[in-house]
Design a protein around this motif. Structure first.
Motif, mmCIF file in Angstrom:
data_model
loop_
_atom_site.group_PDB
_atom_site.id
_atom_site.type_symbol
_atom_site.label_atom_id
_atom_site.label_comp_id
_atom_site.label_asym_id
_atom_site.label_seq_id
_atom_site.Cartn_x
_atom_site.Cartn_y
_atom_site.Cartn_z
ATOM 1 N N PHE A 1 -10.331 -6.674 -8.754
ATOM 2 C CA PHE A 1 -9.956 -5.390 -8.171
ATOM 3 C C PHE A 1 -9.490 -4.463 -9.290
ATOM 4 O O PHE A 1 -8.722 -4.874 -10.165
ATOM 5 N N ASP A 2 -9.969 -3.201 -9.278
ATOM 6 C CA ASP A 2 -9.547 -2.246 -10.308
ATOM 7 C C ASP A 2 -8.407 -1.359 -9.827
ATOM 8 O O ASP A 2 -8.014 -0.414 -10.499
ATOM 9 N N ASN A 3 -7.860 -1.665 -8.634
ATOM 10 C CA ASN A 3 -6.694 -0.978 -8.103
ATOM 11 C C ASN A 3 -5.763 -2.011 -7.484
ATOM 12 O O ASN A 3 -6.231 -3.021 -6.955
ATOM 13 N N PRO A 4 -4.443 -1.767 -7.523
ATOM 14 C CA PRO A 4 -3.523 -2.713 -6.890
ATOM 15 C C PRO A 4 -3.638 -2.656 -5.368
ATOM 16 O O PRO A 4 -3.706 -1.580 -4.780
ATOM 17 N N VAL A 5 -3.693 -3.813 -4.735
ATOM 18 C CA VAL A 5 -3.790 -3.924 -3.286
ATOM 19 C C VAL A 5 -2.773 -4.970 -2.848
ATOM 20 O O VAL A 5 -2.765 -6.078 -3.391
ATOM 21 N N ILE A 6 -1.919 -4.647 -1.884
ATOM 22 C CA ILE A 6 -0.867 -5.580 -1.481
ATOM 23 C C ILE A 6 -1.459 -6.900 -1.028
ATOM 24 O O ILE A 6 -1.064 -7.966 -1.448
ATOM 25 N N CYS A 7 -2.435 -6.840 -0.135
ATOM 26 C CA CYS A 7 -3.144 -8.054 0.261
ATOM 27 C C CYS A 7 -4.616 -7.717 0.410
ATOM 28 O O CYS A 7 -5.009 -7.030 1.354
ATOM 29 N N PRO A 8 -5.462 -8.158 -0.524
ATOM 30 C CA PRO A 8 -6.872 -7.773 -0.491
ATOM 31 C C PRO A 8 -7.661 -8.382 0.662
ATOM 32 O O PRO A 8 -8.753 -7.937 0.960
ATOM 33 N N ILE A 9 -7.110 -9.393 1.330
ATOM 34 C CA ILE A 9 -7.820 -10.029 2.430
ATOM 35 C C ILE A 9 -7.421 -9.438 3.768
ATOM 36 O O ILE A 9 -8.246 -9.055 4.586
ATOM 37 N N TYR A 10 -6.123 -9.322 3.994
ATOM 38 C CA TYR A 10 -5.645 -8.936 5.312
ATOM 39 C C TYR A 10 -5.198 -7.480 5.420
ATOM 40 O O TYR A 10 -5.002 -6.979 6.515
ATOM 41 N N GLY A 11 -4.982 -6.788 4.307
ATOM 42 C CA GLY A 11 -4.438 -5.443 4.399
ATOM 43 C C GLY A 11 -2.949 -5.526 4.646
ATOM 44 O O GLY A 11 -2.306 -6.527 4.370
ATOM 45 N N ALA A 12 -2.363 -4.456 5.215
ATOM 46 C CA ALA A 12 -0.906 -4.419 5.417
ATOM 47 C C ALA A 12 -0.598 -3.790 6.757
ATOM 48 O O ALA A 12 -0.226 -2.634 6.853
ATOM 49 N N HIS A 13 -0.744 -4.550 7.828
ATOM 50 C CA HIS A 13 -0.501 -4.016 9.164
ATOM 51 C C HIS A 13 0.980 -3.957 9.509
ATOM 52 O O HIS A 13 1.374 -3.329 10.468
ATOM 53 N N LYS B 1 5.808 -7.516 7.252
ATOM 54 C CA LYS B 1 5.898 -8.945 6.991
ATOM 55 C C LYS B 1 4.532 -9.585 7.131
ATOM 56 O O LYS B 1 3.765 -9.240 8.020
ATOM 57 N N CYS B 2 4.230 -10.532 6.231
ATOM 58 C CA CYS B 2 2.955 -11.242 6.313
ATOM 59 C C CYS B 2 3.042 -12.312 7.386
ATOM 60 O O CYS B 2 3.812 -13.267 7.260
ATOM 61 N N ASP B 3 2.276 -12.149 8.458
ATOM 62 C CA ASP B 3 2.252 -13.131 9.539
ATOM 63 C C ASP B 3 0.959 -13.939 9.530
ATOM 64 O O ASP B 3 0.666 -14.653 10.491
ATOM 65 N N ASN B 4 0.186 -13.817 8.457
ATOM 66 C CA ASN B 4 -1.088 -14.523 8.382
ATOM 67 C C ASN B 4 -0.868 -15.993 8.057
ATOM 68 O O ASN B 4 -0.033 -16.347 7.226
ATOM 69 N N LEU B 5 -1.629 -16.861 8.711
ATOM 70 C CA LEU B 5 -1.488 -18.294 8.515
ATOM 71 C C LEU B 5 -2.162 -18.755 7.235
ATOM 72 O O LEU B 5 -1.848 -19.824 6.720
ATOM 73 N N GLN C 1 6.331 -5.925 -3.739
ATOM 74 C CA GLN C 1 6.013 -5.660 -2.338
ATOM 75 C C GLN C 1 5.453 -6.902 -1.655
ATOM 76 O O GLN C 1 5.760 -7.169 -0.493
ATOM 77 N N GLN C 2 4.667 -7.680 -2.385
ATOM 78 C CA GLN C 2 4.165 -8.929 -1.823
ATOM 79 C C GLN C 2 5.327 -9.863 -1.482
ATOM 80 O O GLN C 2 5.354 -10.483 -0.410
ATOM 81 N N ALA C 3 6.284 -9.966 -2.400
ATOM 82 C CA ALA C 3 7.443 -10.837 -2.171
ATOM 83 C C ALA C 3 8.255 -10.369 -0.967
ATOM 84 O O ALA C 3 8.707 -11.174 -0.147
ATOM 85 N N GLN C 4 8.434 -9.049 -0.840
ATOM 86 C CA GLN C 4 9.201 -8.494 0.270
ATOM 87 C C GLN C 4 8.526 -8.745 1.613
ATOM 88 O O GLN C 4 9.188 -8.857 2.642
ATOM 89 N N ARG C 5 7.198 -8.852 1.602
ATOM 90 C CA ARG C 5 6.458 -9.072 2.842
ATOM 91 C C ARG C 5 6.174 -10.545 3.116
ATOM 92 O O ARG C 5 5.479 -10.883 4.059
ATOM 93 N N GLY C 6 6.734 -11.417 2.283
ATOM 94 C CA GLY C 6 6.586 -12.845 2.528
ATOM 95 C C GLY C 6 5.220 -13.388 2.157
ATOM 96 O O GLY C 6 4.680 -14.255 2.850
ATOM 97 N N CYS C 7 4.656 -12.909 1.048
ATOM 98 C CA CYS C 7 3.350 -13.398 0.575
ATOM 99 C C CYS C 7 3.369 -14.921 0.451
ATOM 100 O O CYS C 7 4.333 -15.507 -0.064
ATOM 101 N N ARG C 8 2.305 -15.556 0.907
ATOM 102 C CA ARG C 8 2.243 -17.015 0.942
ATOM 103 C C ARG C 8 1.783 -17.645 -0.374
ATOM 104 O O ARG C 8 1.803 -18.866 -0.503
ATOM 105 N N VAL C 9 1.353 -16.840 -1.320
ATOM 106 C CA VAL C 9 0.928 -17.372 -2.615
ATOM 107 C C VAL C 9 2.173 -17.742 -3.434
ATOM 108 O O VAL C 9 3.088 -16.933 -3.582
ATOM 109 N N ASP C 10 2.212 -18.951 -3.950
ATOM 110 C CA ASP C 10 3.333 -19.435 -4.757
ATOM 111 C C ASP C 10 3.590 -18.468 -5.914
ATOM 112 O O ASP C 10 2.695 -18.174 -6.698
#
Length: 223
Positions: free
Chosen positions: A33-45, A48-52, A76-85
């Protein structure tokens, strides 16, 4: 069994291609990705990340990029509970001051000072692999990147002249996620009166979620 997946963010196209080529040789699935994206798969609805399923196993980002820095993206990923270690995330930079270095250290992610040796990156990837469970699936790749936003807009229904207000939370080249206080019906059309980065002026409701009384989250496709 699936491949390891790494997401790489860098607006330096040459560096992005080099990293993709090098990491692909390890038989990884590499998304760039040539631009920062909070979550490139799910977007940011939501906030908090509620994706399994997580979007990747490893994330590597340059710091200096348009719209937001790599550090801001990881925060921002950390604040939304990103599941990536967080230990499987890394920031690259040629110039990081003491304050930003403290932020990286507090996050717990890795840091690579540019220019760095590919052997250093390879050693870090070896460590990351020890923490990855390939039996756990990752999310399905979106056809388009989603970009975070916080844009207040005005819109109308096609059949009305009354002006309504809402907030765009994210957008892609062909759609957007809108927070609003007026109820929608799936398939309903609206006219957007505010200029948006994706130049969307007419849109159709694809989905709607009622978050609480008089508060709705909707997905729109540009017409």
């Amino acid at each position: 069994m699936r491949k390891l997946r790494v997401n790489i963010f860098d607006d330096d196209v040459s560096n992005l291609k080099l990293l993709k080529m090098f990491i692909s040789m390890r038989d990884y699935e590499v998304l760039t990705f040539d631009n920062p994206v909070i979550c490139p798969i799910y977007g940011a609805h939501a906030d908090k990340c509620d994706n399994l399923k997580q979007c990747a196993d490893i994330i590597i980002t340059d710091n200096q990029m348009p719209k937001m820095t790599g550090i801001e993206m990881l925060l921002q990923q950390a604040q939304r509970g990103c599941r990536v270690d967080i230990r499987n995330k890394a920031v690259m930079s040629a110039d990081l001051d003491n304050e930003k270095q403290k932020t990286v250290d507090s996050l717990g992610c890795a840091f690579f000072s540019k220019p760095f040796k590919l052997s250093e990156l390879s050693a870090w990837l070896d460590d990351c692999e020890k923490r990855i469970d390939l039996s756990k699936p990752v999310g399905i790749i979106r056809k388009e990147n989603r970009y975070p936003a916080n844009i207040d807009i005005m819109y109308t229904y096609n059949t009305e002249e009354k002006i309504y207000k809402g907030t765009v939370l994210n957008f892609s080249g062909s759609g957007l996620c809108l927070k609003m206080h007026t109820p929608f019906i799936e398939g309903q059309s609206i006219v957007i009166k505010t200029e948006l980065p994706n130049n969307c002026t007419n849109a159709s409701i694809r989905w709607i979620n009622e978050m609480k009384a008089d508060f709705y989250m909707t997905g729109l496709s540009c017409c």
